[in-house]
Design a protein around this motif. Structure first.
Motif, short mmCIF file in Angstrom:
data_model
loop_
_atom_site.label_atom_id
_atom_site.label_comp_id
_atom_site.label_asym_id
_atom_site.label_seq_id
_atom_site.Cartn_x
_atom_site.Cartn_y
_atom_site.Cartn_z
N CYS A 1 -5.81 -0.09 5.73
CA CYS A 1 -6.29 1.48 5.79
C CYS A 1 -7.58 1.33 4.89
O CYS A 1 -8.06 2.38 4.82
N CYS B 1 0.60 -1.10 0.03
CA CYS B 1 0.05 -0.02 0.03
C CYS B 1 0.97 1.26 -0.04
O CYS B 1 1.78 1.27 0.67
N HIS C 1 -0.02 4.44 0.97
CA HIS C 1 -0.51 4.95 1.98
C HIS C 1 0.06 4.72 3.35
O HIS C 1 0.51 5.48 4.14
N CYS C 2 -0.13 3.47 3.64
CA CYS C 2 0.24 2.88 4.98
C CYS C 2 1.26 1.84 4.93
O CYS C 2 1.72 1.22 6.07
N CYS D 1 -6.37 -2.13 0.21
CA CYS D 1 -5.34 -2.37 1.26
C CYS D 1 -6.17 -3.15 2.68
O CYS D 1 -7.08 -2.29 3.01
ZN LIG Z 1 -2.81 1.00 3.26
#
Ligand SMILES: [Zn+2]
Length: 93
Positions: A84, A56, A58-59, A81
Motif C-alpha cells: 500500500c 503493515c 493498514h493492509c 509497505c
Molecule cells: Zn500496507
C-alpha cells in the motif's frame, strides 16, 4: 584580506555540504515517524515470529521496502509497505 574571503568560501562550502547531506528539514519529517518499537507497541497484531519485520497495520502486507531518507545509503532508514506504499516506521543504522 584574501584569507578572510577564503575562510568565508570554505564556510559556505561546508554549510552547503551539511545542508545537502544531512538535510535538517528531511530529518524533522523523518523523526515524526514512530520507531520500530513504538510501531510495535501501537500495533501489536503486526508482530510476527517468522518474518524479519512487523507487518503493515493498514493492509496486513508482509513485505517492506527499506528506504534511505535523503539517498540510498542514508543511515536514517524508513520502512514502507510494498503493497500500500505507506510509511510505517523509522530505524537508524
Ligand atoms: Zn500496507
Amino acid at each position: 584580506m584574501i584569507y578572510l574571503w577564503l575562510a568565508l568560501a570554505l564556510a559556505a562550502v561546508a554549510g552547503l555540504f551539511y545542508l545537502i547531506t544531512y538535510n535538517p528539514w528531511l530529518d524533522r519529517y523523518w523523526r515524526r515517524l514512530p520507531t520500530r518499537d513504538e510501531y510495535l507497541a501501537m500495533h501489536p497484531q503486526t508482530r510476527s515470529d517468522e518474518a524479519a519485520h512487523p507487518g503493515c497495520c493498514h493492509c496486513d502486507g508482509r513485505e517492506m521496502l527499506d528506504l534511505g531518507l535523503a539517498r540510498l545509503t542514508d543511515y536514517r532508514r524508513q520502512f514502507m509497505c510494498r503493497q500500500c506504499k505507506r510509511l510505517l516506521w523509522r530505524e537508524q543504522d
